[in-house]
Motif scaffolding. Structure first.
Motif, short mmCIF file in Angstrom:
data_model
loop_
_atom_site.label_atom_id
_atom_site.label_comp_id
_atom_site.label_asym_id
_atom_site.label_seq_id
_atom_site.Cartn_x
_atom_site.Cartn_y
_atom_site.Cartn_z
N GLY A 105 -48.90 -30.45 -60.48
CA GLY A 105 -49.59 -29.79 -59.38
C GLY A 105 -50.84 -29.05 -59.80
O GLY A 105 -51.34 -29.22 -60.91
N GLN B 98 -48.12 -28.96 -54.97
CA GLN B 98 -47.48 -30.05 -55.71
C GLN B 98 -48.25 -31.35 -55.43
O GLN B 98 -48.47 -31.70 -54.28
CB GLN B 98 -46.02 -30.21 -55.26
CG GLN B 98 -45.16 -28.99 -55.51
CD GLN B 98 -44.90 -28.75 -56.98
OE1 GLN B 98 -44.45 -29.65 -57.68
NE2 GLN B 98 -45.20 -27.55 -57.43
N CYS B 99 -48.63 -32.06 -56.50
CA CYS B 99 -49.46 -33.27 -56.33
C CYS B 99 -48.95 -34.41 -57.20
O CYS B 99 -48.26 -34.20 -58.20
CB CYS B 99 -50.91 -32.98 -56.74
SG CYS B 99 -51.71 -31.61 -55.88
N THR C 133 -52.68 -31.36 -46.96
CA THR C 133 -51.42 -30.76 -47.39
C THR C 133 -50.33 -30.87 -46.35
O THR C 133 -50.59 -31.03 -45.16
CB THR C 133 -51.62 -29.26 -47.74
OG1 THR C 133 -52.16 -28.59 -46.60
CG2 THR C 133 -52.54 -29.08 -48.93
N THR D 281 -42.72 -24.99 -49.96
CA THR D 281 -43.40 -25.83 -50.94
C THR D 281 -44.56 -26.55 -50.27
O THR D 281 -44.37 -27.22 -49.25
CB THR D 281 -42.45 -26.86 -51.56
OG1 THR D 281 -41.31 -26.19 -52.10
CG2 THR D 281 -43.15 -27.64 -52.68
N TYR E 248 -47.27 -29.48 -50.51
CA TYR E 248 -47.58 -30.74 -51.18
C TYR E 248 -49.02 -31.13 -50.85
O TYR E 248 -49.45 -31.01 -49.70
CB TYR E 248 -46.62 -31.84 -50.73
CG TYR E 248 -45.20 -31.65 -51.23
CD1 TYR E 248 -44.78 -32.25 -52.41
CD2 TYR E 248 -44.31 -30.85 -50.53
CE1 TYR E 248 -43.48 -32.07 -52.88
CE2 TYR E 248 -43.00 -30.66 -50.99
CZ TYR E 248 -42.61 -31.27 -52.17
OH TYR E 248 -41.32 -31.08 -52.63
N ARG F 116 -39.43 -34.88 -52.26
CA ARG F 116 -39.64 -35.29 -53.65
C ARG F 116 -39.64 -36.80 -53.81
O ARG F 116 -40.44 -37.36 -54.56
CB ARG F 116 -38.59 -34.65 -54.56
CG ARG F 116 -38.76 -33.14 -54.72
CD ARG F 116 -37.87 -32.58 -55.81
NE ARG F 116 -38.07 -31.16 -55.98
CZ ARG F 116 -39.04 -30.60 -56.69
NH1 ARG F 116 -39.92 -31.39 -57.30
NH2 ARG F 116 -39.16 -29.30 -56.79
N GLN G 64 -42.84 -38.17 -52.34
CA GLN G 64 -43.95 -37.97 -53.27
C GLN G 64 -43.86 -38.96 -54.44
O GLN G 64 -44.88 -39.47 -54.91
CB GLN G 64 -43.97 -36.54 -53.79
CG GLN G 64 -45.21 -36.23 -54.63
CD GLN G 64 -45.19 -34.82 -55.19
OE1 GLN G 64 -44.21 -34.40 -55.79
NE2 GLN G 64 -46.27 -34.09 -54.98
#
Length: 212
Positions: free
Chosen positions: A16, A29-30, A48, A58, A60, A83, A86
């Motif tokens: 991230g 988070q990336c 995002t 959170t 992302y 998750r 992603q």
């Protein structure tokens, strides 16, 4: 909902980045592909998606709005959380996710850690009629749909990968050594697709440097 953030990149990490917005550092988070486009000290815009849980908030981040929308749509499938959604985008760009689902390409989907054959078949069944196509996918010639630099152009991949590794704390010498080892893999990508996926190279570089 926080739909996007724009500001100076204060830090990057393997999973991230921190973007300063109005004097506040937002942890985002990336995927590795998005991280590869960011450089500490420079301005960036990330689409995002805020995921709210009982014990956490959170954020992302994504290279563009289309990637964010696909992230959110993936989570409508049974058994897919943020998750895993992603992770799908970390392995495949949006156009490849759509192709894999529309063509029932189970093999491509099972390349994602956490998705087995049954999970891939469920994704295809639930999302085939909903993913569709879009004109804002990253073109095969590497042109970027947003203000972020493209990551698929062949020539700049060395500079992009070096910048990402240095931003993550490795020295220029270490970054150069990893790039030399990964050059054959980049050549294979060019031969197969005509472009270089920096996200794939970044993951390989982190593994190499981690072992070193």
């Amino acid at each position: 909902m926080i739909a996007s953030v724009s500001g100076r990149v204060a830090a990057v990490s393997p999973d991230g980045a921190v973007v300063e917005v109005g004097g506040i550092g937002l942890a985002v988070q990336c995927t590795p592909g998005t991280i590869a486009r960011l450089q500490v000290g420079e301005s960036a815009r990330l689409a995002t998606s805020l995921v709210v849980r009982e014990d956490s908030l959170t954020l992302y981040g994504f290279a563009d709005d289309d990637e964010r929308q696909l992230f959110e749509l993936l989570q409508t499938a049974n058994g897919v959380g943020p998750r895993l959604a992603q992770a799908v985008l970390a392995i495949h760009p949006p156009r490849e996710v759509r192709r894999a689902v529309s063509m029932a390409d189970v093999k491509a989907l099972t390349q994602v850690p956490g998705i087995g054959k049954k999970g891939a078949e469920r994704l295809i069944l639930e999302l085939r009629d909903r993913l569709g196509t879009t004109s804002v996918d990253t073109p095969l010639d590497g042109a970027a749909p947003t203000g972020l630099p493209a990551v698929t152009a062949v020539a700049p991949w060395r500079d992009q990968l070096a910048s990402a590794l240095i931003g993550l704390g490795w020295t220029g010498k270490e970054a150069d050594a990893a790039i030399v080892q990964l050059a054959p893999l980049a050549d294979e990508q060019v031969t197969a697709t005509g472009s270089v996926e920096v996200a794939v190279l970044l993951r390989q570089a982190l593994r190499l440097l981690g072992r070193a």
